[in-house]
Design a protein around this motif. Structure first.
Motif, short mmCIF file in Angstrom:
data_model
loop_
_atom_site.label_atom_id
_atom_site.label_comp_id
_atom_site.label_asym_id
_atom_site.label_seq_id
_atom_site.Cartn_x
_atom_site.Cartn_y
_atom_site.Cartn_z
N ILE A 299 0.86 -1.19 0.00
CA ILE A 299 0.00 0.00 0.00
C ILE A 299 0.89 1.23 0.00
CG2 ILE A 299 -1.68 1.37 1.30
CD1 ILE A 299 -2.83 -1.21 2.43
N ILE A 300 0.56 2.18 -0.87
CA ILE A 300 1.18 3.51 -0.84
C ILE A 300 0.13 4.46 -0.29
CG2 ILE A 300 2.05 5.44 -2.20
CD1 ILE A 300 4.11 3.41 -2.22
N ASP A 301 0.43 5.11 0.83
CA ASP A 301 -0.52 6.01 1.49
C ASP A 301 -0.12 7.46 1.19
OD1 ASP A 301 -2.17 7.46 3.14
OD2 ASP A 301 -1.81 6.23 4.93
N THR A 302 -0.91 8.13 0.35
CA THR A 302 -0.61 9.51 -0.04
C THR A 302 -1.57 10.51 0.61
OG1 THR A 302 -2.07 9.64 -2.00
CG2 THR A 302 0.08 8.60 -2.29
N ALA A 303 -2.40 10.05 1.53
CA ALA A 303 -3.42 10.91 2.13
C ALA A 303 -2.83 11.80 3.22
CB ALA A 303 -4.56 10.07 2.70
N ALA A 304 -2.92 13.12 3.02
CA ALA A 304 -2.33 14.07 3.97
C ALA A 304 -3.22 14.30 5.18
CB ALA A 304 -2.05 15.40 3.28
N GLY A 305 -4.52 14.14 5.01
CA GLY A 305 -5.43 14.36 6.12
C GLY A 305 -5.39 13.21 7.12
N ASP A 306 -5.82 13.48 8.35
CA ASP A 306 -5.83 12.43 9.36
C ASP A 306 -6.81 11.33 8.98
OD1 ASP A 306 -3.96 13.72 10.88
OD2 ASP A 306 -5.39 14.68 12.22
N HIS A 307 -6.41 10.08 9.19
CA HIS A 307 -7.25 8.95 8.83
C HIS A 307 -6.84 7.74 9.65
CE1 HIS A 307 -3.69 8.98 6.18
NE2 HIS A 307 -3.77 7.66 6.18
N PRO A 308 -7.75 6.78 9.83
CA PRO A 308 -7.41 5.58 10.59
C PRO A 308 -6.49 4.68 9.79
CG PRO A 308 -9.61 5.38 9.65
CD PRO A 308 -9.15 6.79 9.37
N PHE A 309 -5.62 3.97 10.48
CA PHE A 309 -4.67 3.08 9.80
C PHE A 309 -5.05 1.61 9.93
CE2 PHE A 309 -2.37 6.95 9.71
CZ PHE A 309 -1.44 6.84 8.68
N ASP A 310 -5.73 1.25 10.99
CA ASP A 310 -6.11 -0.16 11.17
C ASP A 310 -6.88 -0.73 9.99
OD1 ASP A 310 -5.15 -0.89 13.98
OD2 ASP A 310 -6.28 0.93 14.36
N PRO A 311 -7.87 -0.02 9.43
CA PRO A 311 -8.61 -0.60 8.31
C PRO A 311 -7.72 -0.89 7.10
CG PRO A 311 -9.83 1.24 9.25
CD PRO A 311 -8.46 1.27 9.87
N TYR A 312 -6.75 -0.02 6.86
CA TYR A 312 -5.87 -0.24 5.71
C TYR A 312 -4.88 -1.38 5.97
CZ TYR A 312 -7.72 4.20 4.08
OH TYR A 312 -8.56 5.20 3.66
N LEU A 313 -4.37 -1.46 7.20
CA LEU A 313 -3.45 -2.56 7.52
C LEU A 313 -4.14 -3.91 7.38
CD1 LEU A 313 -1.63 -0.97 10.60
CD2 LEU A 313 -0.59 -1.55 8.39
N SER A 314 -5.47 -3.94 7.60
CA SER A 314 -6.20 -5.20 7.47
C SER A 314 -6.24 -5.69 6.02
CB SER A 314 -7.63 -5.04 8.00
OG SER A 314 -8.43 -4.27 7.09
N LEU A 315 -5.94 -4.82 5.08
CA LEU A 315 -5.96 -5.20 3.67
C LEU A 315 -4.67 -5.89 3.23
CD1 LEU A 315 -7.54 -2.00 2.03
CD2 LEU A 315 -8.69 -3.99 3.03
N LEU A 316 -3.63 -5.79 4.05
CA LEU A 316 -2.33 -6.35 3.67
C LEU A 316 -2.28 -7.86 3.89
CD1 LEU A 316 0.16 -3.70 5.09
CD2 LEU A 316 -0.35 -4.14 2.66
N LYS A 317 -1.61 -8.53 2.98
CA LYS A 317 -1.31 -9.94 3.15
C LYS A 317 -0.23 -10.10 4.23
CE LYS A 317 -2.04 -11.00 -1.77
NZ LYS A 317 -1.39 -11.55 -3.00
N THR A 318 0.02 -11.32 4.62
CA THR A 318 1.13 -11.60 5.54
C THR A 318 2.44 -11.08 4.92
OG1 THR A 318 0.06 -13.56 6.44
CG2 THR A 318 2.46 -13.41 6.67
N GLY A 319 3.18 -10.30 5.72
CA GLY A 319 4.43 -9.72 5.23
C GLY A 319 4.24 -8.50 4.37
#
Length: 355
Positions: free
Chosen positions: A249-269
């Motif tokens: 994932i490349i996160d380009t969002a400058a505004g405040d946002h939650p990170f847990d939902p995006y981390l849940s999208l990642l595969k192992t490693g």
């Protein structure tokens, strides 16, 4: 070498105070030294950094402040020791114009990580004690190490955003091996940086998913940028469907946002790289520990990777989506940038509008 006087007045636009309002400003560049290149600026991209420093958001702005660090133009003079460039060459200058040139990072051409900190292209203090002034101006004088050749057949206006937006996403993509065909990439945010991440991802052969809170960007993401999938990140059901589906994932969002939902999208490693500057980063440790995931930060890139990126864009015909404007529109452009009302990068036509 041309006969141009290096003490000729440089015409620019500058902010005088934290209002950030830009207006015409004349100043002098330094005399061309033996290892310098003098560049007649044709175009300059508009970056959020221009907003931040013209409005003193970091508390260190030095006025009058001439912004702009996505600079392209034509060489008009070279110093006696310069052999990489000649008068007439198309070149670019990015986010920094000097560094110590002696630390391990400079020796590896990763000058952006210089242990003594690189000298920023504007609002920095150069080795002669002067305050650097950026590309909202008619010409610039830069040490040749920090100049990049632009292929003659690559449009200069399109090249400008590569010097910040482009390298900011290209650098971590290479570092984290996001150039493996068949892997999956998520891109959070679809602005100046995000749309370049999509373009690079597609060129690398990745399956690209755009993650956005704005449904209005769906059609552009899928039909203009050729993303493979579009997900509304605020829709919990859509996010559940995409769980453990992304390698990167490349996160380009400058505004405040939650990170847990995006981390849940990642595969192992999986790896999430943050290239923007929200005011805080918060996530539950389990989101990172379970699945051996990684969060990494990154800013622009060194001279070696920047040269590589420019060549890659030229070879694969990758061009930023730009809106070309005159310098007189710069104040309105900065306001529109704050409102995210740009698809996807403003580029100032310096050559034809600064007189």
């Amino acid at each position: 070498m041309s006969s141009l006087s290096a003490n000729e007045d440089c015409l620019g636009w500058a902010a005088r105070d934290a209002s950030g309002v830009l207006s015409p400003y004349s100043f002098n560049r330094r005399t061309v030294r033996s290892d310098d290149v003098s560049i007649k600026i044709t175009h300059c991209g508009v970056c959020y950094a221009d907003v931040a420093w013209t409005r003193n958001k970091h508390g260190d702005s030095k006025y009058p402040l001439v912004p702009g660090h996505e600079i392209v133009g034509i060489v008009q003079e070279v110093g006696s020791s310069v052999n990489r460039f000649k008068v007439g060459d198309h070149v670019g200058v990015g986010t920094y114009v000097n560094s110590c040139r002696d630390c391990e990072y400079c020796n590896d051409e990763e000058e952006i990580n210089c242990v003594k900190r690189p000298v920023l292209t504007f609002n920095g203090v150069d080795d002669d004690g002067t305050i650097t002034k950026g590309g909202y101006s008619s010409y610039i004088v830069v040490h040749d190490r920090y100049c990049f050749r632009i292929p003659d057949d690559y449009p200069l206006a399109s090249a400008a955003p590569l010097l910040c937006a482009g390298i900011t996403v290209y650098s971590p993509m290479i570092r984290h091996k996001m150039n493996q065909p068949g892997k999956s990439l998520g891109v959070i945010g679809l602005g100046g940086l995000g749309h370049m991440a999509v373009k690079f991802g597609k060129a690398f052969g990745l399956n690209v998913t755009v993650l956005s809170t704005s449904i209005s960007k769906k059609e552009e993401a899928l039909t203009l940028l050729w993303a493979d999938k579009f997900v509304i990140s605020s829709d919990q059901e859509q996010m559940k469907v995409e769980a453990k589906s992304l390698d990167f994932i490349i996160d380009t969002a400058a505004g405040d946002h939650p990170f847990d939902p995006y981390l849940s999208l990642l595969k192992t490693g999986g790896v999430l790289v943050l290239v923007a500057f929200p005011s805080e980063v918060k996530f539950h440790p389990a989101s990172l520990n379970i699945g051996m995931k990684t969060i990494s930060g990154s800013i622009t890139g060194g001279t070696k990777l920047t040269r590589e990126m420019i060549d890659f864009c030229s070879a694969h015909k990758i061009y930023p989506n730009i809106e070309v404007i005159p310098i007189h529109y710069a104040n309105e452009a900065l306001e529109r940038l704050i409102k995210r009302d740009v698809r996807y990068r403003f580029v100032i036509d310096i050559k034809n509008s600064i007189k």
